[in-house]
Design a protein around this motif. Structure first.
Motif, PDB file in Angstrom:
ATOM      1  N   ILE A   2       0.962  -1.259  -0.004  1.00  0.00           N
ATOM      2  CA  ILE A   2       0.200  -0.001   0.144  1.00  0.00           C
ATOM      3  C   ILE A   2       0.705   1.281   0.186  1.00  0.00           C
ATOM      4  CG2 ILE A   2      -1.643   1.423   1.463  1.00  0.00           C
ATOM      5  CD1 ILE A   2      -2.810  -1.231   2.297  1.00  0.00           C
ATOM      6  N   VAL A  81     -12.715   0.514   4.706  1.00  0.00           N
ATOM      7  CA  VAL A  81     -11.473   0.122   4.607  1.00  0.00           C
ATOM      8  C   VAL A  81     -11.042  -1.401   4.567  1.00  0.00           C
ATOM      9  CG1 VAL A  81      -8.909   0.363   5.789  1.00  0.00           C
ATOM     10  CG2 VAL A  81     -10.595   2.243   5.668  1.00  0.00           C
ATOM     11  N   GLU A  82     -11.832  -1.981   5.375  1.00  0.00           N
ATOM     12  CA  GLU A  82     -11.607  -3.343   5.477  1.00  0.00           C
ATOM     13  C   GLU A  82     -11.822  -4.239   3.967  1.00  0.00           C
ATOM     14  OE1 GLU A  82     -13.469  -1.653   7.742  1.00  0.00           O
ATOM     15  OE2 GLU A  82     -11.943  -1.899   9.155  1.00  0.00           O
ATOM     16  N   LEU A  85      -8.814  -3.361   1.948  1.00  0.00           N
ATOM     17  CA  LEU A  85      -7.817  -4.165   2.484  1.00  0.00           C
ATOM     18  C   LEU A  85      -7.952  -5.865   1.915  1.00  0.00           C
ATOM     19  CD1 LEU A  85      -7.193  -2.836   5.737  1.00  0.00           C
ATOM     20  CD2 LEU A  85      -5.722  -2.574   3.774  1.00  0.00           C
ATOM     21  N   LYS A  89      -5.633  -8.019  -0.674  1.00  0.00           N
ATOM     22  CA  LYS A  89      -4.993  -9.243  -0.256  1.00  0.00           C
ATOM     23  C   LYS A  89      -5.346 -10.319  -1.282  1.00  0.00           C
ATOM     24  CE  LYS A  89      -4.979 -12.142   3.535  1.00  0.00           C
ATOM     25  NZ  LYS A  89      -5.514 -12.530   5.017  1.00  0.00           N
ATOM     26  N   GLN A 108      -7.052   7.132   7.031  1.00  0.00           N
ATOM     27  CA  GLN A 108      -7.589   5.794   7.305  1.00  0.00           C
ATOM     28  C   GLN A 108      -6.526   4.695   6.907  1.00  0.00           C
ATOM     29  OE1 GLN A 108     -11.951   4.946   6.683  1.00  0.00           O
ATOM     30  NE2 GLN A 108     -11.540   6.989   5.752  1.00  0.00           N
ATOM     31  N   PHE A 109      -5.815   5.268   5.665  1.00  0.00           N
ATOM     32  CA  PHE A 109      -4.821   3.841   5.351  1.00  0.00           C
ATOM     33  C   PHE A 109      -3.503   4.328   5.472  1.00  0.00           C
ATOM     34  CE2 PHE A 109      -8.243   3.069   2.360  1.00  0.00           C
ATOM     35  CZ  PHE A 109      -8.059   1.727   2.207  1.00  0.00           C
ATOM     36  N   PRO A 111      -2.016   3.881   8.449  1.00  0.00           N
ATOM     37  CA  PRO A 111      -1.477   2.648   9.291  1.00  0.00           C
ATOM     38  C   PRO A 111      -1.086   1.719   8.527  1.00  0.00           C
ATOM     39  CG  PRO A 111      -3.425   3.635  10.470  1.00  0.00           C
ATOM     40  CD  PRO A 111      -3.235   4.257   8.992  1.00  0.00           C
ATOM     41  N   TYR A 112      -1.596   1.260   7.465  1.00  0.00           N
ATOM     42  CA  TYR A 112      -1.276   0.285   6.644  1.00  0.00           C
ATOM     43  C   TYR A 112      -0.404   0.603   5.573  1.00  0.00           C
ATOM     44  CZ  TYR A 112      -5.823  -0.865   8.634  1.00  0.00           C
ATOM     45  OH  TYR A 112      -6.710  -1.181   9.547  1.00  0.00           O
ATOM     46  N   ALA A 113       0.228   1.586   5.465  1.00  0.00           N
ATOM     47  CA  ALA A 113       0.906   2.179   4.123  1.00  0.00           C
ATOM     48  C   ALA A 113       2.483   1.572   4.282  1.00  0.00           C
ATOM     49  CB  ALA A 113       1.203   3.545   4.077  1.00  0.00           C
ATOM     50  N   ASP A 114       3.220   1.172   3.267  1.00  0.00           N
ATOM     51  CA  ASP A 114       4.417   0.845   3.274  1.00  0.00           C
ATOM     52  C   ASP A 114       5.291   1.627   2.515  1.00  0.00           C
ATOM     53  OD1 ASP A 114       3.765  -2.348   3.742  1.00  0.00           O
ATOM     54  OD2 ASP A 114       2.614  -1.871   2.227  1.00  0.00           O
ATOM     55  N   LYS A 163       8.908   3.033   5.413  1.00  0.00           N
ATOM     56  CA  LYS A 163       9.132   2.670   6.718  1.00  0.00           C
ATOM     57  C   LYS A 163      10.367   2.168   7.275  1.00  0.00           C
ATOM     58  CE  LYS A 163       4.326   2.203   8.072  1.00  0.00           C
ATOM     59  NZ  LYS A 163       3.004   1.364   8.556  1.00  0.00           N
TER      60      LYS A 163
END
Length: 164
Positions: A2, A81-82, A85, A89, A108-109, A111-114, A163
Motif C-alpha cells: 500500500i 477500509v476492510e 484491504l 490481499k 484511514q490508510f 497505518p497500513y502504508a508501506d 518505513k
C-alpha cells in the motif's frame, strides 16, 4: 503493498474546497508515472474532483471508497477500509496499490502504508484538507527534483518514503 501519493505544502496541506492547491505540470507527470498501470484508491469527493474527461483515470484500476450505495461505470466501489484491504490481499498481493486521497482516506490508510510518494511544495497555501503527520518511522529513500525549479512557479521536490 500500500502506497500513498500526495502533493503537500509546508504545512502538509493538500487541498482547498475539494481542489488541489496548485497546478504543477511536473507533479501531474510524476503522478501519472507513479500510478499508471496500477490500482488507485480514492474517496468519492476525490473522484468527483477529477476532470470529467479523466473519470475514471485511464490505464488504472479505479476504486472509490464511499459509504454511498452507488455504482460508477468503470469503477470498483468499496464501502469500508476492510473491503479495500481484503480486495488488495485477494487480488493484488505483492503489487503496489496507490491511495490518492482525500484527507479521510489518507488518514484511514496511513497505518497500513508501506511507501509514501510525496511531492513537497515549498510554499504555504490556504487550505481546508491536510495529510497526516509523517512520523519518525518513515525515512526518505529517494529524492528527485530541485528546490528551486525554474520551470515551475512552485519550487518542489519528489520524495519517496519507506518505513524504517
Amino acid at each position: 503493498m500500500i502506497c500513498l501519493t500526495v502533493i503537500v505544502d509546508e504545512n502538509l496541506a493538500i487541498g482547498y474546497e475539494n481542489r488541489l492547491l496548485a497546478h504543477i505540470p511536473e507533479d501531474l507527470k510524476h503522478f501519472k508515472e507513479v500510478t499508471s498501470g496500477k490500482v488507485v484508491v480514492m474517496g468519492y469527493n476525490t473522484y468527483l474532483s477529477l476532470p470529467p474527461k479523466s473519470r475514471p483515470l485511464p490505464n488504472r484500476t479505479n476504486v472509490v471508497l464511499t459509504r454511498k450505495d452507488i455504482a460508477i461505470d468503470g469503477v470498483t466501489v468499496k464501502h469500508s477500509v476492510e473491503e479495500v484491504l481484503d480486495m488488495i490481499k485477494e487480488d493484488y498481493a505483492g503489487q503496489e496499490v496507490i491511495i490518492m486521497g482525500g484527507q479521510s482516506i489518507y488518514t484511514q490508510f496511513m497505518p497500513y502504508a508501506d511507501k509514501l510518494y510525496i511531492t513537497h511544495v515549498f510554499r504555504k497555501f490556504k487550505a481546508d484538507a491536510y495529510f497526516p503527520e509523517i512520523s519518525p518511522e518513515w525515512e526518505i529513500t529517494e529524492l528527485k527534483g530541485k528546490r528551486i525549479n525554474v520551470s515551475s512557479e512552485y519550487p518542489h521536490v519528489f520524495a519517496t518514503y519507506e518505513k524504517k
